[in-house]
Every structure is written in C-alpha cells, then in structure tokens.
Design an enzyme around this catalytic site. Structure first.
Site, PDB file in Angstrom:
ATOM      1  N   GLY A 185       0.830  -1.195   0.000  1.00 19.16           N
ATOM      2  CA  GLY A 185       0.000   0.000   0.000  1.00 19.16           C
ATOM      3  C   GLY A 185       0.865   1.245   0.000  1.00 19.16           C
ATOM      4  N   ILE A 187       2.060   3.288   2.357  1.00 21.11           N
ATOM      5  CA  ILE A 187       3.185   3.369   3.289  1.00 21.11           C
ATOM      6  C   ILE A 187       4.328   2.486   2.822  1.00 21.11           C
ATOM      7  CG2 ILE A 187       3.938   2.820   5.640  1.00 21.11           C
ATOM      8  CD1 ILE A 187       1.166   3.694   6.612  1.00 21.11           C
ATOM      9  N   GLY A 188       4.024   1.242   2.459  1.00 23.04           N
ATOM     10  CA  GLY A 188       5.060   0.320   2.026  1.00 23.04           C
ATOM     11  C   GLY A 188       5.770   0.793   0.774  1.00 23.04           C
ATOM     12  N   LEU A 189       5.022   1.366  -0.177  1.00 26.24           N
ATOM     13  CA  LEU A 189       5.618   1.801  -1.437  1.00 26.24           C
ATOM     14  C   LEU A 189       6.475   3.052  -1.252  1.00 26.24           C
ATOM     15  CD1 LEU A 189       2.693   1.191  -3.956  1.00 26.24           C
ATOM     16  CD2 LEU A 189       4.545  -0.340  -3.271  1.00 26.24           C
ATOM     17  N   GLY A 276      -1.124  -2.157   7.385  1.00 21.86           N
ATOM     18  CA  GLY A 276      -2.342  -1.474   7.813  1.00 21.86           C
ATOM     19  C   GLY A 276      -2.200  -0.808   9.163  1.00 21.86           C
ATOM     20  N   HIS A 459       2.822  27.186 -22.161  1.00 24.55           N
ATOM     21  CA  HIS A 459       3.774  26.221 -22.712  1.00 24.55           C
ATOM     22  C   HIS A 459       5.193  26.662 -22.346  1.00 24.55           C
ATOM     23  CE1 HIS A 459       5.666  23.407 -25.470  1.00 24.55           C
ATOM     24  NE2 HIS A 459       6.440  24.414 -25.865  1.00 24.55           N
TER      25      HIS A 459
END
Length: 474
Positions: A185, A187-189, A276, A459
């Site tokens: 999730g 946090i882990g990523l 979690g 641009h």
C-alpha cells in the site's frame, strides 16, 4: 473533584489542534490531553517526516542520474544520520509551532493517557506520574490510529530492533542492507522506494494481486513497472509464512513466503511491517461513555461527526473515514461550522459552508512515490452501469516531462459520455498531485472536460497536458 472544562480534546492532530484553538479564542475553557507529542501523527510521525526523508531520497536519485543531464557528480554517498537529523529538525519546527499555537489560544495541554470513567468524564494517567480526573460539556475524541502488527510465526524471535513500522523506520541511523517490506500500500511503497534510493536492496511482499489495491489496474501496473525499473523486487499475491534466524551478520533473518508459483526464502537485514493501521480506541474505555464502535474498533459517527454519546464527537482517523490529514482538517471545518458561529470566533474570515461529512464526494489524495500518484473522484470500479468515456495518455507525451527527463507514468480521466462531467482523474507522473489539484478545482467548479481542453495553458508546463489528454477519450 474533577476539573471541569467547556471543551475537552483527547488527542491532538490536524483536526483537533485548529479546533481547540478556535474554541480557546472564542473564550471557551479548553483542555487537550495528549500522551506523546502535540501535533498528532502528521506532524510527528506521518506526513512531515516522511516527505522530508523522501526529499533526501529524490536528491540521491537525481545525483545518480546527473550524467543524463550532462552533470558529473562522482560516487553518491548517503549520510543516514544527517538524513535523520534533517527530518528531526523539521519535525521539531512544526511541533514547536503546534505547542505555541495552543498556548497562545489559552488551551491547557495535559500530557498523559486518557480513559473514560463516565459520561464526558475522563481519568488521565499523567506522564509525570499520578493521575487526575477531568470532565467537560463537550468532548472531542481525536486519538488517531497506529501501525498494525501481523502475526507471523517467528517474528518475535528475531532482533526486534530490525522489526520496523512506519514510525521506527524513520529513526534508523544506517541504511539497511536488505529491507523486506510486508505490504504494497501507500506506506510500504513510499518507504520501499525511499530506502532503495538511499542504497538498500528492497523486496516488497504484497498479498493482493496488485500494488496499491485502491487504484485502477492499469495505474497499478504502470506503478509496478516504475518500481521494478528502480531495482525493487515485488512479489504479488504472496504471503509471509514464517521468519527464522540466519547466520549471515548482515542478513540475520530469513522470511519464507508463498508466491502463486512456489515457496521462496528471502534473506533480510530489516523488515518493515506496512500491513495497515488500527484505531487507538482499545485503551479509551469507550463503553463507560456510551460511545459505540465498529467491529474494527473505529468510533461510529453521524454526518456531523457526533458519536452515539450526545455531546461527544470524533475527529480524524479514529472514526474510520479516509485516513488523510486533509480529511482530518476537513473534520475541523465541519465541527467549527456546526458548533461555532461567526459571532463567537475572533476571526473576521467568513465561515465555510461545509457542515456535513456527506459533502466530501471528491476525496482527493496523493501517494508520494516518485513520480507522485494523485487521484480525485471515482475509480473505474465505481463507474459500472454509467455511460462513460475514458482517456489515458503516457507522461512521455508531455513536453515538460520529457524536457526534465521525467517521462515515467501516465494520466487517466473518466468522464460522463453525455454531459461531459469529469468523474475521476489520476496522474501518475512528475508533480502528479499538483496536476490532479487543477482537475479537482475544475470539478469543484462544474467545468466539463472540453473546458480544460479549450483552456490556454502556458507552454511548456505540466498543466499543458490537460490540452491533449482528451484527444484519447474513447
């Protein structure tokens, strides 16, 4: 006799702190009970420290890529103690500001552990020793949540200094040799990519079939490709079976996992538990106050954030809504609108019109991987039965992304096929959260997709992508 207040807060944070200050400035006798650090999760162990460290990781990432820009920088060295100290300094800056703000508003801060002993009556086990009882006419429960701890055979038998959660991992004084992350999730990523950039070998073990299960499958697949390109190993649809000690000094434990095809043994130096979070309701003795909870322990509230006990409200993660700082802050605005009129506040600013949590239909959020993942509105799974068109475009089609050598990711939008209403938008790309915020503003204002297509964007900017995205609607 219990000291009595007009307003009592249990826990501080992004909803509780500004609300406590508002009551204090309105002349209400206000107290706040906090067991650890004023400011709550975001300031002390959440958004502020993690994004500070992620900035250090990005600096290392860009330094290593210097030759792509024609810049020779030599070998990149990581001073983990300095990374940690920079994080501590910035946290202390914001924490100190939270303390000063409460003090200037006349809010009494009581440091200790709170538990209900009756209706709107609380006993506090003081951090300095002893206890005291307090009561109030109105009580706000803002005690937050904490990392959960999965039950894995052998986890308790290895060196616990190497078993990390989202708080303790930020206090490491050295870069792990091999960080094994349980959970794919947000946090882990974020932490997985951060420590890979700081020099660790990283393996992510995810029980679901995709990373970031909230996201559309194509977005998750694109994110997976980015992390693999960064050198992170990812096991999907996989579970940790057991953990055992190993003889290697730098890799002192091994995790046995079950993948869809086989069993593997992964050696590691540190393990991050990112599976979690659980609400901090188990120590509050809520039944004594007549406060009901869900089976998972979250406080049940109505659309005005009032609990089953009249005059007791819940703010932030503890009531189980979207666990974002900006949602907690919106809780503050809802309560202020309903319980504090303009005439009772010292501010001359007009009060917001939001008075119910049911108004939060857009629910924007950002995951601070690099590139960022910003989303607002509905996902594909929410659109079943509606006539919709969807556009997807790679970030490599965005001139600004190419010019800055940041072409990774994609942009995706879903619209009502008949009305042109923008229903959902995701940007997985450089500054994806900022691009998402432009679309969020358009959605709030009722603009259609063709309004963004026809707009004159400067641009070359990232916003210019909103001229071209809609050509891919189908």
């Amino acid at each position: 006799m219990a000291a009595h207040y007009d307003v009592l807060f249990i826990g501080s944070g992004q909803g509780a702190n500004p609300l406590a200050k508002a009551f204090g400035k309105a002349g209400k006798k206000t107290a706040m009970i906090e067991r650890s650090a004023v400011g709550g999760t975001c300031v002390n162990v959440g958004c502020t420290p993690t994004k500070t460290m992620i900035a250090s990781g990005r600096a290392a990432y860009l330094a290593r890529r210097g030759t792509e820009y024609g810049v020779e920088v030599g070998d990149v060295q990581i001073n983990m103690e300095q990374v940690r100290q920079r994080k501590r300094d910035i946290v202390n800056q914001w924490h100190s500001g939270s303390v000063r703000g409460l003090d200037s508003a006349g809010v009494e801060v009581i440091m200790g552990e709170a538990r209900f002993v009756g209706e709107k009556k609380v006993e506090v086990a003081l951090n300095e020793g002893g206890s005291r009882e307090v009561s109030a006419d109105t009580v706000f429960v803002s005690a937050g949540d904490r990392p959960s701890r999965p039950k894995i055979p052998g986890l308790e038998k290895i060196d616990q200094a190497r078993v990390l959660d989202s708080t303790s991992i930020m206090e490491l004084g050295e870069v792990p040799t091999h960080l094994v992350v349980l959970g794919g999730g947000y946090i882990g990523l974020e932490f997985g990519q951060l420590f890979r950039r700081l020099g660790a070998k990283v393996t992510i073990i995810q029980t679901a079939k995709q990373l970031a299960p909230r996201e559309d499958e194509d977005i998750a697949e694109c994110l997976l490709d980015i992390l693999k390109e960064d050198g992170i190993t990812v096991h999907l649809s996989s579970t940790a079976q057991s953990i055992s000690a190993a003889s290697e000094p730098d890799l002192p434990f091994s995790i046995d996992i079950q993948t869809p095809s086989d069993k593997q043994s992964i050696p590691g130096s540190h393990i991050l538990l990112a599976t979690g979070r659980v609400p901090n309701t188990d120590s509050l003795n809520l039944p004594a106050a007549g406060i009901k909870t869900t089976p998972k322990g979250h406080v049940i509230v109505n659309d005005k954030l009032e609990t089953s006990a009249p005059g007791v409200y819940a703010l932030g993660d503890i009531h189980g809504g979207p666990a974002f700082t900006h949602t907690s802050y919106d809780d503050f605005r809802i309560i202020r609108s309903n319980l504090l009129s303009t005439s009772t506040t010292s501010t001359t600013l007009s009060m917001p019109t939001t008075s119910s949590s049911t108004s939060r239909v857009l629910a924007p959020y950002v995951m601070y991987t690099d590139p960022q993942l910003g989303h607002v509105g509905l996902h594909s799974r929410d659109l079943a039965g509606r006539k919709v068109k969807t556009a997807s475009m790679p970030m490599s089609y965005v001139a600004r992304a190419v010019e800055t050598a940041e072409p990774r990711g994609m942009i995706k939008a879903s619209v009502d096929a008949e009305t042109g209403e923008i229903l959902g938008f995701t940007c997985l790309g450089i500054e994806g959260g900022e691009i998402m915020s432009i679309v969020q503003t358009a959605m709030m204002g009722g603009l259609k997709w063709w309004d963004l297509e026809a707009a004159v964007w400067v641009h070359p900017t990232l916003a210019e992508s909103l001229n071209n995205l809609w050509a891919y609607l189908k």
